[in-house]
Every structure is written in structure tokens, then in C-alpha cells.
Write a protein that holds these residues in place. Structure first.
Motif, short mmCIF file in Angstrom:
data_model
loop_
_atom_site.label_atom_id
_atom_site.label_comp_id
_atom_site.label_asym_id
_atom_site.label_seq_id
_atom_site.Cartn_x
_atom_site.Cartn_y
_atom_site.Cartn_z
N PHE A 31 0.83 -1.20 0.00
CA PHE A 31 0.00 0.00 0.00
C PHE A 31 0.87 1.25 0.00
CE2 PHE A 31 -2.23 -3.36 2.22
CZ PHE A 31 -3.47 -3.35 1.61
N ASN A 32 0.26 2.37 -0.37
CA ASN A 32 0.88 3.66 -0.10
C ASN A 32 0.97 3.87 1.41
OD1 ASN A 32 -0.22 5.00 -3.01
ND2 ASN A 32 1.65 5.84 -2.15
N LEU A 33 2.07 4.44 1.88
CA LEU A 33 2.14 4.87 3.27
C LEU A 33 1.57 6.28 3.33
CD1 LEU A 33 3.04 4.02 6.09
CD2 LEU A 33 5.20 5.19 5.67
N VAL A 34 0.47 6.42 4.03
CA VAL A 34 -0.30 7.65 4.05
C VAL A 34 -0.15 8.34 5.40
CG1 VAL A 34 -2.66 8.58 3.93
CG2 VAL A 34 -1.98 6.72 2.42
N VAL A 35 0.03 9.64 5.37
CA VAL A 35 0.09 10.44 6.59
C VAL A 35 -1.05 11.44 6.57
CG1 VAL A 35 1.46 12.04 7.98
CG2 VAL A 35 2.60 10.19 6.72
N HIS A 36 -1.84 11.44 7.63
CA HIS A 36 -2.99 12.35 7.73
C HIS A 36 -2.51 13.75 8.07
CE1 HIS A 36 -6.51 14.13 9.91
NE2 HIS A 36 -7.09 13.69 8.82
N ALA A 151 6.78 8.91 -8.61
CA ALA A 151 6.52 9.50 -9.92
C ALA A 151 5.20 9.04 -10.52
CB ALA A 151 7.66 9.14 -10.88
N GLY A 152 4.66 7.93 -10.03
CA GLY A 152 3.43 7.40 -10.60
C GLY A 152 2.16 7.83 -9.90
N GLN A 153 2.29 8.56 -8.79
CA GLN A 153 1.12 8.92 -8.02
C GLN A 153 0.54 10.25 -8.49
OE1 GLN A 153 0.50 6.18 -6.31
NE2 GLN A 153 2.54 5.63 -7.01
N THR A 154 -0.77 10.33 -8.53
CA THR A 154 -1.48 11.55 -8.91
C THR A 154 -2.11 12.17 -7.67
OG1 THR A 154 -2.00 10.63 -11.07
CG2 THR A 154 -3.28 12.53 -10.37
N TYR A 155 -1.73 13.41 -7.38
CA TYR A 155 -2.21 14.06 -6.16
C TYR A 155 -2.78 15.43 -6.54
CZ TYR A 155 -2.17 15.11 -1.13
OH TYR A 155 -2.53 15.40 0.17
N ASP A 156 -4.02 15.42 -6.98
CA ASP A 156 -4.65 16.65 -7.48
C ASP A 156 -5.89 16.93 -6.62
OD1 ASP A 156 -5.44 18.83 -8.87
OD2 ASP A 156 -6.00 17.77 -10.70
N LEU A 157 -5.65 17.25 -5.35
CA LEU A 157 -6.77 17.44 -4.44
C LEU A 157 -7.29 18.87 -4.44
CD1 LEU A 157 -5.79 15.28 -1.36
CD2 LEU A 157 -7.03 14.65 -3.40
N VAL A 159 -7.79 20.94 -7.09
CA VAL A 159 -8.69 21.25 -8.19
C VAL A 159 -9.76 20.18 -8.36
CG1 VAL A 159 -8.85 21.69 -10.66
CG2 VAL A 159 -6.87 22.52 -9.36
N LYS A 160 -9.36 18.91 -8.41
CA LYS A 160 -10.28 17.83 -8.75
C LYS A 160 -10.63 16.92 -7.57
CE LYS A 160 -8.58 17.55 -13.51
NZ LYS A 160 -7.97 16.66 -14.54
N ASN A 161 -10.02 17.16 -6.42
CA ASN A 161 -10.25 16.29 -5.26
C ASN A 161 -10.01 14.83 -5.64
OD1 ASN A 161 -10.84 15.76 -2.58
ND2 ASN A 161 -12.99 15.38 -3.00
N HIS A 162 -8.84 14.59 -6.27
CA HIS A 162 -8.54 13.26 -6.78
C HIS A 162 -7.18 12.80 -6.29
CE1 HIS A 162 -8.19 9.86 -9.48
NE2 HIS A 162 -7.03 10.34 -9.92
N LEU A 163 -7.14 11.55 -5.82
CA LEU A 163 -5.89 10.92 -5.40
C LEU A 163 -5.75 9.63 -6.19
CD1 LEU A 163 -3.49 11.00 -3.39
CD2 LEU A 163 -4.89 9.68 -1.81
N GLY A 164 -4.83 9.62 -7.16
CA GLY A 164 -4.64 8.44 -8.00
C GLY A 164 -3.41 7.67 -7.56
N LEU A 165 -3.59 6.40 -7.20
CA LEU A 165 -2.51 5.59 -6.66
C LEU A 165 -2.11 4.54 -7.69
CD1 LEU A 165 -3.96 5.10 -3.05
CD2 LEU A 165 -2.54 6.96 -3.95
N ALA A 166 -0.83 4.55 -8.09
CA ALA A 166 -0.35 3.65 -9.13
C ALA A 166 0.65 2.67 -8.54
CB ALA A 166 0.30 4.45 -10.26
N ARG A 167 0.27 1.41 -8.52
CA ARG A 167 1.11 0.35 -7.97
C ARG A 167 2.03 -0.20 -9.06
NH1 ARG A 167 -2.47 -4.09 -5.41
NH2 ARG A 167 -2.63 -4.83 -7.55
N LEU A 168 3.27 -0.52 -8.69
CA LEU A 168 4.22 -1.10 -9.63
C LEU A 168 4.68 -2.46 -9.12
CD1 LEU A 168 6.00 -0.80 -12.18
CD2 LEU A 168 7.74 0.24 -10.70
N ASN A 169 4.53 -3.49 -9.96
CA ASN A 169 5.03 -4.83 -9.66
C ASN A 169 6.32 -5.05 -10.44
OD1 ASN A 169 2.63 -5.19 -8.24
ND2 ASN A 169 1.61 -6.15 -9.97
N VAL A 170 7.35 -5.54 -9.78
CA VAL A 170 8.65 -5.75 -10.41
C VAL A 170 9.07 -7.20 -10.21
CG1 VAL A 170 11.03 -4.97 -10.63
CG2 VAL A 170 9.27 -3.36 -9.88
#
Length: 247
Positions: A31-36, A151-157, A159-170
Motif C-alpha cells: 500500500f501507499n504509506l499515508v500520513v494524515h 513518480a506514478g502517483q497523482t495528487y490533485d486534491l 482542483v479535482k479532489n482526486h488521489l490516483g494511486l499507481a502500484r508497480l510490480n517488479v
């Protein structure tokens, strides 16, 4: 590598998982490590990756210690499936950093109480029971690392109130033992096209051949990475830490 498992099956904690599903199954525990934040617009900050495990009856979120520089541990949180923020209330544990080894570069957040209040979260935690047995490198079919590169995360809160989380499998293969015995070094099967910064704290699993069976095990958490090489804190050191703080 992982694609080669299609049509086969992999044993995981006593269950048989179709090979075509094993990558998705193992990646789901990162998961993303999220801080409130106490901010009306930017409600959270993203500070790398984390791995969720169920160990000795506790629901624990693991990450590296170095991700927490400048972070208030009491504000580390999980995002629910509906996007709601769930702040940990069960405490935080970490080792004192040491310059001679990365064995202490680990931290844990106890989500046992929040999970009791939100039982739907239980499925998000990997049942950490068995460590991978020692085996020949030739028996290691693949290692799967999962995290959330910054670099893959979208954090546009704003303007759009949007949090896009992009997971990468290697998908990786073992690449020798570094000087620090607490670590495994692995090489990406295909060099990454993105900077892996932000994958620290993410999960590592190994799929290995035992007799005629393929078995998957928790292999540790990601500590460092480049586009080709990663260093993973070994599962035995992770479990040793957990036993020391959650006996």
C-alpha cells in the motif's frame, strides 16, 4: 518470468492459487504509506510504500524507518476502499538506527484496534506464518516486489479532489548476497522505465520450487532500489523485529 506461471498453480499459506493470479494476489498486500494532515484540502501526504501483515494476532503495517523522517508517527494512516482515512490508534514501534547495518531500518504500526472496528480490512493483511526455507538459487522461480513509486502517483486534491494511486510490480531474480547479511539483493528481470523512488517499505515475495510444488513466501520489505537493483530486508529479520516488539 511471472508470465511463465500461467497454467500452473502456487501454494500460499495452505491455499492453491492459479499461476495467472499469483502476481495480483501477492501485490495486494502493498500500500501507499499515508500520513494524515490537518489541512482542509490536502488531507494526506504520501511517503512511500508499506506492507500489511497479520502476525501473532496483530494487524501490522510495516515500512522502512527512513521513510518516517519528519513524519509524526501518530498520523500514519490507511486509506479504506471508499477513500476514507483510517488513522492508526494502536501504537508505533521502531528500532534505533545503526550505521553498520540496515537490519534496524524498519518500523511497524499497529492497526489491530482499527481493524476490529472495520473487519472488512482483514483481507488486506498477509497472514505471516512461514518463512521461506533455504534453497538453491536454481529453485527460486521469481521474486515479486511491489510498491508505489512517487513518480506514478497523482495528487490533485486542490482542483479535482482526486488521489490516483499507481502500484508497480517488479519481477526480479536473486543477484547475490550484499555485505550486510540482513539484506537480499535482487535484479529486475527488465530494467524499470521509471524511477523507483517511493517503493521503500513495499512488499517482497519469493516463489520457489519445493519438490514438485511451487510455493510462495513473504521474503521481506523493500529498503532501497534503482532501475535495476533492489535491496530487501530479509523476512527473518522482519519477523525477529516483530517478535521483539509484539511478543
Amino acid at each position: 518470468m511471472i508470465d511463465e506461471l500461467t497454467g500452473l498453480s502456487v501454494r500460499l499459506n495452505g491455499l492453491v492459487v492459479p499461476g495467472r493470479s499469483i502476481e495480483r494476489t501477492l501485490a495486494a498486500y502493498s500500500f501507499n504509506l499515508v500520513v494524515h494532515n490537518n489541512h482542509d484540502t490536502y488531507k494526506v501526504s504520501l511517503v512511500g510504500s508499506a506492507t500489511a501483515v497479520h502476525f501473532n494476532g496483530r494487524y501490522i503495517l510495516l515500512c522502512s524507518n527512513h521513510q518516517l523522517r519528519g513524519v509524526d508517527p501518530q498520523q500514519v494512516a490507511m486509506l479504506k476502499d471508499d477513500g476514507g482515512i483510517l488513522v492508526t490508534s494502536g501504537g508505533y514501534a521502531a528500532y534505533q538506527a545503526r550505521p553498520d547495518t540496515d537490519a534496524n531500518d524498519i518500523a511497524a504500526f499497529d492497526f489491530t484496534e482499527p481493524v476490529a472496528a472495520h473487519p472488512d480490512l482483514k483481507r488486506r493483511f498477509f497472514e505471516l506464518k512461514d518463512l521461506p526455507p533455504d534453497t538453491l538459487v536454481t529453485n527460486v522461480m521469481a521474486m515479486l516486489l511491489t510498491g508505489y513509486p512517487s513518480a506514478g502517483q497523482t495528487y490533485d486534491l486542490e482542483v479535482k479532489n482526486h488521489l490516483g494511486l499507481a502500484r508497480l510490480n517488479v519481477a526480479c531474480v536473486p543477484d547475490g548476497q550484499p555485505k550486510d547479511d540482513a539484506l537480499i539483493r535482487v535484479r529486475a528481470s527488465v530494467p524499470l522505465s521509471v524511477d523507483p523512488d517511493g517503493m521503500s517499505g513495499g512488499s517482497a515475495f519469493v516463489i520457489q520450487l519445493e519438490g514438485n510444488d511451487l510455493r510462495a513466501y513473504f521474503a521481506g520489505i523493500i529498503l532501497q532500489g534503482s532501475r535495476e537493483l533492489f535491496h530487501v530486508l530479509k523476512a527473518g529479520y522482519v519477523v525477529g523485529f516483530l517478535r521483539s516488539v509484539y511478543p
